[in-house]
Design an enzyme around this catalytic site. Structure first.
Site, mmCIF file in Angstrom:
data_model
loop_
_atom_site.group_PDB
_atom_site.id
_atom_site.type_symbol
_atom_site.label_atom_id
_atom_site.label_comp_id
_atom_site.label_asym_id
_atom_site.label_seq_id
_atom_site.Cartn_x
_atom_site.Cartn_y
_atom_site.Cartn_z
ATOM 1 N N CYS A 168 0.862 -1.196 0.000
ATOM 2 C CA CYS A 168 0.000 0.000 0.000
ATOM 3 C C CYS A 168 0.897 1.244 0.000
ATOM 4 O O CYS A 168 1.752 1.391 0.873
ATOM 5 C CB CYS A 168 -0.903 0.004 1.225
ATOM 6 N N GLY A 176 -10.607 -3.539 -10.960
ATOM 7 C CA GLY A 176 -11.126 -2.710 -9.879
ATOM 8 C C GLY A 176 -11.755 -1.425 -10.370
ATOM 9 O O GLY A 176 -12.975 -1.282 -10.443
HETATM 10 C C1 SIN Z 1 -5.512 2.306 0.939
HETATM 11 O O1 SIN Z 1 -6.301 1.837 1.776
HETATM 12 O O2 SIN Z 1 -4.907 3.379 1.145
HETATM 13 C C2 SIN Z 1 -5.273 1.574 -0.351
HETATM 14 C C3 SIN Z 1 -4.918 0.157 -0.165
HETATM 15 C C4 SIN Z 1 -3.739 -0.278 -0.985
HETATM 16 O O3 SIN Z 1 -3.314 0.420 -1.911
HETATM 17 O O4 SIN Z 1 -3.179 -1.348 -0.716
#
Ligand code: SIN
Length: 305
Positions: A130, A265
Site C-alpha cells: 500500500c 477494480g
Molecule cells: C488504501 O487503503 O490506502 C489503499 C490500499 C492499498 O493500496 O493497498
C-alpha cells in the site's frame, strides 16, 4: 456464465473464470462481493484486513483524475476479527474468497493468516505494497529480504495458496518477485497502485488529505503490464495481473505478458459490475477466434519469440 475454456487454475485454486475484483476499490461487504461473483468473477478479493480495526485517513481520500482514480484511504478496515462473519457468509454462498491482509510484525502476519484460513478463505493475498501508509513496517514491498521473510513466515502457518501483491513503485520489481517466490509465494499479484498526487490550482493545495495517493485505472495499464512482463521472465509461479484492466483486450494483453488471471477494480466505477461478464465473454471469443482451447494456452505467449 463461464464460457468454454475460461476456467483457470491459479496456484491450485480452481476458478471458473480468470477475472477477480482488485482488493479495495469496492469495499468488502459480503453482499457486494457476492454481486462481483454473480457478475462472472472467478473469485472475489476482500479489501485489505489488518490485525485491528482502523479508520484510515480523513477525507478527501478518493478522487477521480485523468485516466483513473487516486486514492489514499489509509487501509480502513474492521479488523480481521470484525470481518470473519462476513467471510463465512460469503463461503456459505459458495463464493471462492481471496482474503487480502496486511500486518506490521511477523507474529501478526502469522496469526492473521491462520485466522483467515480457519474462517474458510480459499487463498490469501499478502498486501505488502500500500503506498498510502508510509513508514509502516509491514509495507515492505520495496525490500526484497523483507518480502521473502514475511512471505516465508506466512507460508509456514497456512496450507492455502498465498499470493503476494507487489508495488510498481520500485526500481526492480522482477528482483522483488524472485524474493517472494524464494519465500514460498504461490502466486504474485502485480501490481498495487502507482504513487501519485493531485494539486488544486485554485486552493493551491494538494487535493488528498494524505498529499500523495495511489493511482489506479487505465492510466497505469502500460506500467503494470510491463511489470507483469518482467516478472514473467524470472519466476515460475503464476502471476495475477492488476492495473487498468477494463475490457477483454486488456485482459488478453496481460495473459500474453504472462498473467494467468486478472484483477479488475477501477473499471467497475465506469462500467458497473457487468465488466466481469463482458471481459469473460470477450476472452471466450478471443479463444475461439484464434483456435485456442483454454486461457492457459494464451499465458506468456508474447514471450515466445
Ligand atoms: C488504501 O487503503 O490506502 C489503499 C490500499 C492499498 O493500496 O493497498
Amino acid at each position: 456464465m463461464a464460457g468454454e475454456g475460461l476456467a483457470v487454475e491459479v496456484a491450485g485454486l480452481k476458478l471458473r473464470s480468470p477475472t477477480m475484483n482488485a482488493s479495495g476499490v469496492l469495499g468488502m461487504s459480503a453482499p457486494l462481493l457476492k454481486r462481483v461473483y454473480d457478475s462472472g468473477a472467478g473469485a472475489v478479493v476482500t479489501k485489505s484486513l489488518g490485525p485491528a480495526a482502523r479508520s484510515g485517513h480523513i477525507n478527501p481520500t478518493v478522487i477521480e483524475v485523468e485516466g483513473g482514480i487516486l486514492n489514499a484511504m489509509g487501509l480502513p478496515n474492521p479488523g480481521i476479527e470484525g470481518y470473519l462473519e462476513e467471510l463465512r457468509e460469503l463461503k456459505g454462498e459458495g463464493v471462492p474468497v481471496v482474503a487480502s491482509f496486511f500486518a506490521t510484525t511477523v507474529p501478526e502476519f502469522q496469526s492473521d493468516a491462520k485466522a483467515l484460513a480457519r474462517a474458510g478463505a480459499d487463498a490469501l493475498e499478502l498486501n505488502l505494497s500500500c503506498p498510502n501508509v508510509g513508514g509502516e513496517p509491514g509495507m515492505c514491498a520495496a525490500d526484497a529480504l523483507s518480502v521473502e521473510r514475511v512471505t516465508r513466515s506466512v507460508k509456514q502457518v497456512v496450507q492455502i495458496p498465498v499470493f503476494v501483491k507487489l508495488s510498481p513503485n520500485v526500481t526492480d520489481i522482477a528482483g522483488i518477485a524472485v524474493a517472494a517466490e524464494k519465500g514460498g509465494a504461490d502466486a504474485i499479484t502485480a501490481v498495487n497502485t502507482l504513487k501519485a498526487m493531485a494539486i488544486d490550482a485554485d486552493f493551491r493545495r494538494p487535493v488528498l488529505s494524505n498529499v500523495t495517493g495511489g493511482l489506479s485505472g487505465s492510466a497505469i495499464k502500460s506500467v503494470a503490464l510491463r511489470c507483469v512482463w518482467e516478472i514473467a521472465e524470472v519466476v515460475k509461479v503464476p502471476i495475477i495481473g492488476c492495473g487498468g484492466v477494463s475490457n477483454w483486450r486488456d485482459a488478453i494483453e496481460y495473459m500474453l505478458a504472462g498473467a494467468s488471471a486478472v484483477e479488475i477494480g477501477t473499471a467497475v466505477m465506469n462500467h458497473g459490475f457487468e465488466v466481469y461478464g463482458k471481459v469473460n465473454d470477450g476472452v471466450t471469443r478471443y479463444l475461439s477466434d484464434n483456435g485456442l482451447g483454454s486461457v492457459s494456452e494464451v499465458v506468456g505467449l508474447a514471450h515466445k519469440r
